[in-house]
Motif scaffolding. Structure first.
Motif, short mmCIF file in Angstrom:
data_model
loop_
_atom_site.label_atom_id
_atom_site.label_comp_id
_atom_site.label_asym_id
_atom_site.label_seq_id
_atom_site.Cartn_x
_atom_site.Cartn_y
_atom_site.Cartn_z
N VAL A 59 0.85 -1.19 0.00
CA VAL A 59 0.00 0.00 0.00
C VAL A 59 0.88 1.24 0.00
N ARG A 60 0.57 2.19 -0.85
CA ARG A 60 1.24 3.49 -0.85
C ARG A 60 0.18 4.58 -0.95
N ILE A 61 0.27 5.55 -0.05
CA ILE A 61 -0.61 6.71 -0.06
C ILE A 61 0.27 7.94 -0.26
N GLY A 62 0.21 8.53 -1.44
CA GLY A 62 1.13 9.61 -1.76
C GLY A 62 2.57 9.17 -1.68
N GLY A 63 2.83 7.91 -2.03
CA GLY A 63 4.18 7.36 -2.00
C GLY A 63 4.64 6.87 -0.64
N ILE A 64 3.77 6.97 0.39
CA ILE A 64 4.14 6.60 1.76
C ILE A 64 3.43 5.31 2.15
N ASP A 65 4.14 4.42 2.81
CA ASP A 65 3.55 3.21 3.35
C ASP A 65 2.85 3.57 4.66
N PRO A 66 1.52 3.45 4.75
CA PRO A 66 0.82 3.87 5.97
C PRO A 66 1.16 3.05 7.21
N GLN A 67 1.69 1.84 7.05
CA GLN A 67 2.08 1.07 8.23
C GLN A 67 3.45 1.50 8.74
N ARG A 68 4.30 1.98 7.86
CA ARG A 68 5.62 2.44 8.29
C ARG A 68 5.59 3.84 8.86
N ASP A 69 4.73 4.71 8.29
CA ASP A 69 4.67 6.10 8.75
C ASP A 69 3.22 6.58 8.73
N PRO A 70 2.38 6.07 9.66
CA PRO A 70 0.97 6.45 9.66
C PRO A 70 0.72 7.94 9.89
N LEU A 71 1.55 8.58 10.70
CA LEU A 71 1.34 10.01 10.97
C LEU A 71 1.56 10.84 9.72
N ALA A 72 2.55 10.48 8.91
CA ALA A 72 2.79 11.21 7.67
C ALA A 72 1.60 11.08 6.72
N VAL A 73 1.00 9.89 6.66
CA VAL A 73 -0.18 9.70 5.82
C VAL A 73 -1.35 10.53 6.32
N ARG A 74 -1.56 10.51 7.62
CA ARG A 74 -2.72 11.23 8.18
C ARG A 74 -2.60 12.74 8.01
#
Length: 344
Positions: A59-74
């Motif tokens: 999974v990538r949200i804006g290029g970010i893995d939400p499990q590795r960096d959930p705060l960045a995704v939020r």
């Protein structure tokens, strides 16, 4: 792509909510997630918003893995759930100021941010009202304002029009369209397809935890049904010139020529339509109407999910619409144990 799922799996005990799901949401799209209750829509949204972890897949949200960096995704995602939760005794401004504080917006900036959001969702006159006294439609708009408090680029809306009266639904649709014009990418889930008709630019059909079809709506329609019916209306006496252009295209068939219009079937989606309109205008044909009379969302959905229907490539069977364990999935999706799972 702002959202990318690659073979994503998520289970609640013995219930598979997502099974090797693949999803792509382009930047700037309004993506409609459609499917029956328990299909996996809410689970997908919780994973997108970094509120729920996946069992497998990428999974990538804006290029970010939400499990590795959930705060960045939020920080980049605003989420509006399908129910409105409030704290007792708060006014509308206090409710939004509380969430502005959770997003670390500076105290001096919060009043202006809150005022702008109340104006955006047309609740300025309810700024001092107790949130518990607001109507369902007003609460939905206040919940949307809360999702926008940190100015996210991606909005995720889970059944946003659920329980609203017709006037409130129209108001909400207009607000979503305005947010899209402001540059936001929007994902909307619904099992009421009339809510999404004419609003979404892209579509993903979710059934039994899998994405059955995905893409621009016209492209999905063309892929499913081969051709789509078009009505072309021209200005002046240019029907003959328009007919000559159309007959020169391999993608055009079944022409019906009338006094000021032509009906025909067209192979392809938005790109083919745009190219053909551009050629007509280049040949001096004034196009006053270009109407696609293709299948609606309900017809597309039923075609994709009925018993033993074929998927777009024509060789895979599709499961029934109603899942035997649908109630189990819905219960699992809404349980505190699953929705509050640590995504990190």
């Amino acid at each position: 792509m702002i959202v990318e799922f690659d073979s994503v799996r998520k289970s609640y005990g013995k219930v598979d909510a997502l099974k090797d799901a693949n999803l792509q949401v382009p930047q700037g799209a309004i993506m409609g997630l459609i499917g029956p209750n328990g299909a996996g829509k809410t689970t997908s949204m919780l994973i997108i918003t970094a509120l729920l972890g996946r069992d497998a897949g990428r999974v990538r949200i804006g290029g970010i893995d939400p499990q590795r960096d959930p705060l960045a995704v939020r920080r980049h995602v605003g989420y509006m759930p399908d129910f409105f939760g409030v704290y007792e005794g708060l006014r509308a401004t206090e409710y939004l100021e509380f969430f502005a504080a959770t997003q670390k917006i500076r105290p001096v900036a919060r009043p202006a941010v809150v005022a702008d959001l109340l104006a955006l969702v047309d609740l300025e006159d309810k700024a001092d009202a107790d949130v518990n006294t607001l109507s369902r439609g007003m609460k939905q708009r206040l919940s949307l304002a809360r999702a926008l408090i940190h100015d996210p680029e991606l909005l995720v809306l889970d059944e946003p029009a659920s329980g609203l009266d017709p006037r409130a639904r129209v108001h909400l649709r207009e607000l979503i369209s305005e947010l899209h014009r402001m540059g936001r990418t929007i994902i909307i889930s619904s099992h009421i397809l009339s809510e999404l008709e004419g609003l979404c630019s892209h579509l993903a059909v979710v059934d039994h935890g899998q994405i059955r079809a995905m893409g621009a709506i016209d492209e999905v329609r063309a892929e499913m049904f081969g051709r789509q019916r078009v009505t072309l209306r021209v200005v002046g006496d240019k029907v003959g010139a328009a007919e000559s252009v159309l007959r020169g295209h391999d993608s055009v068939a079944e022409l019906e020529v009338f006094r000021d219009s032509i009906g025909f079937s067209l192979q392809g989606g938005e790109e083919e339509s745009a190219a053909l309109v551009a050629q007509l205008v280049g040949e001096g044909v004034g196009v006053s109407e270009w109407r696609l009379d293709g299948a609606g969302l309900e017809e597309l959905f039923l075609e994709l999910t009925e018993d033993m229907a074929m998927t777009a490539n024509g060789d895979l069977p599709v499961a029934p619409v109603v899942a035997p364990a649908e109630s189990d999935v819905a219960a699992a999706e809404n349980s505190p144990e699953t929705t509050e799972e640590d995504a990190s």
